[in-house]
Design a protein around this motif. Structure first.
Motif, PDB file in Angstrom:
ATOM      1  N   GLU A  56       5.668   3.820   1.254  1.00  0.00           N
ATOM      2  CA  GLU A  56       5.054   2.509   1.392  1.00  0.00           C
ATOM      3  C   GLU A  56       4.694   2.263   2.860  1.00  0.00           C
ATOM      4  O   GLU A  56       5.473   2.584   3.757  1.00  0.00           O
ATOM      5  CB  GLU A  56       6.010   1.425   0.897  1.00  0.00           C
ATOM      6  CG  GLU A  56       5.331   0.106   0.726  1.00  0.00           C
ATOM      7  CD  GLU A  56       6.152  -0.883  -0.093  1.00  0.00           C
ATOM      8  OE1 GLU A  56       5.857  -2.081   0.031  1.00  0.00           O
ATOM      9  OE2 GLU A  56       7.064  -0.451  -0.822  1.00  0.00           O
ATOM     10  N   ILE A  78      -2.799   0.970  -4.199  1.00  0.00           N
ATOM     11  CA  ILE A  78      -1.951  -0.218  -4.311  1.00  0.00           C
ATOM     12  C   ILE A  78      -1.122  -0.114  -5.593  1.00  0.00           C
ATOM     13  O   ILE A  78       0.017  -0.525  -5.646  1.00  0.00           O
ATOM     14  CB  ILE A  78      -2.818  -1.500  -4.337  1.00  0.00           C
ATOM     15  CG1 ILE A  78      -3.507  -1.682  -2.993  1.00  0.00           C
ATOM     16  CG2 ILE A  78      -1.969  -2.723  -4.671  1.00  0.00           C
ATOM     17  CD1 ILE A  78      -4.533  -2.784  -2.965  1.00  0.00           C
ATOM     18  N   ARG A 128      -3.853  -0.905   4.849  1.00  0.00           N
ATOM     19  CA  ARG A 128      -4.747   0.217   4.565  1.00  0.00           C
ATOM     20  C   ARG A 128      -4.948   1.121   5.779  1.00  0.00           C
ATOM     21  O   ARG A 128      -5.043   2.337   5.652  1.00  0.00           O
ATOM     22  CB  ARG A 128      -6.104  -0.308   4.073  1.00  0.00           C
ATOM     23  CG  ARG A 128      -7.031   0.833   3.736  1.00  0.00           C
ATOM     24  CD  ARG A 128      -7.677   0.651   2.391  1.00  0.00           C
ATOM     25  NE  ARG A 128      -8.210   1.918   1.908  1.00  0.00           N
ATOM     26  CZ  ARG A 128      -9.430   2.354   2.167  1.00  0.00           C
ATOM     27  NH1 ARG A 128     -10.257   1.628   2.900  1.00  0.00           N
ATOM     28  NH2 ARG A 128      -9.843   3.513   1.708  1.00  0.00           N
ATOM     29  N   MET A 158       0.861  -1.180   0.000  1.00  0.00           N
ATOM     30  CA  MET A 158       0.000   0.000   0.000  1.00  0.00           C
ATOM     31  C   MET A 158       0.901   1.235   0.000  1.00  0.00           C
ATOM     32  O   MET A 158       1.895   1.282   0.701  1.00  0.00           O
ATOM     33  CB  MET A 158      -0.863  -0.045   1.264  1.00  0.00           C
ATOM     34  CG  MET A 158      -1.991   0.887   1.268  1.00  0.00           C
ATOM     35  SD  MET A 158      -3.361   0.093   0.452  1.00  0.00           S
ATOM     36  CE  MET A 158      -4.377   1.429   0.079  1.00  0.00           C
TER      37      MET A 158
END
Length: 80
Positions: free
Chosen positions: A50, A20, A54, A1
């Motif tokens: 990164e 993503i 979520r 993510m």
């Protein structure tokens, strides 16, 4: 993510989001398919970070928005 910050020279605005697939997401921003960014095209990625999941992405996105994208970038230059 990924959490990302975009910048539009046309509108002098920043946009903060999460995804993503950064390539596909940028393509959507630059094709006018995202309402909040369709008037600033073209957008370019100025920072991407990164995160593991979520919920972390949502927390970081919120933190950046509260601080302001430009300030956040200046505070974290070279850290990403």
């Amino acid at each position: 993510m990924l959490v990302y910050i975009l910048f539009s020279e046309k509108s002098s605005r920043y946009y903060v989001g999460q995804t993503i697939d950064i390539k596909e997401r940028l393509k959507r921003h630059n094709s006018g398919r995202v309402n909040s960014t369709k008037y600033g095209m073209p957008w370019k990625i100025v920072l991407q970070m990164e995160v593991s999941n979520r919920s972390e992405a949502m927390l970081l996105e919120s933190k950046i928005k509260k601080r302001g994208a430009k300030r956040y970038i200046n505070d974290h230059r070279g850290v990403a």
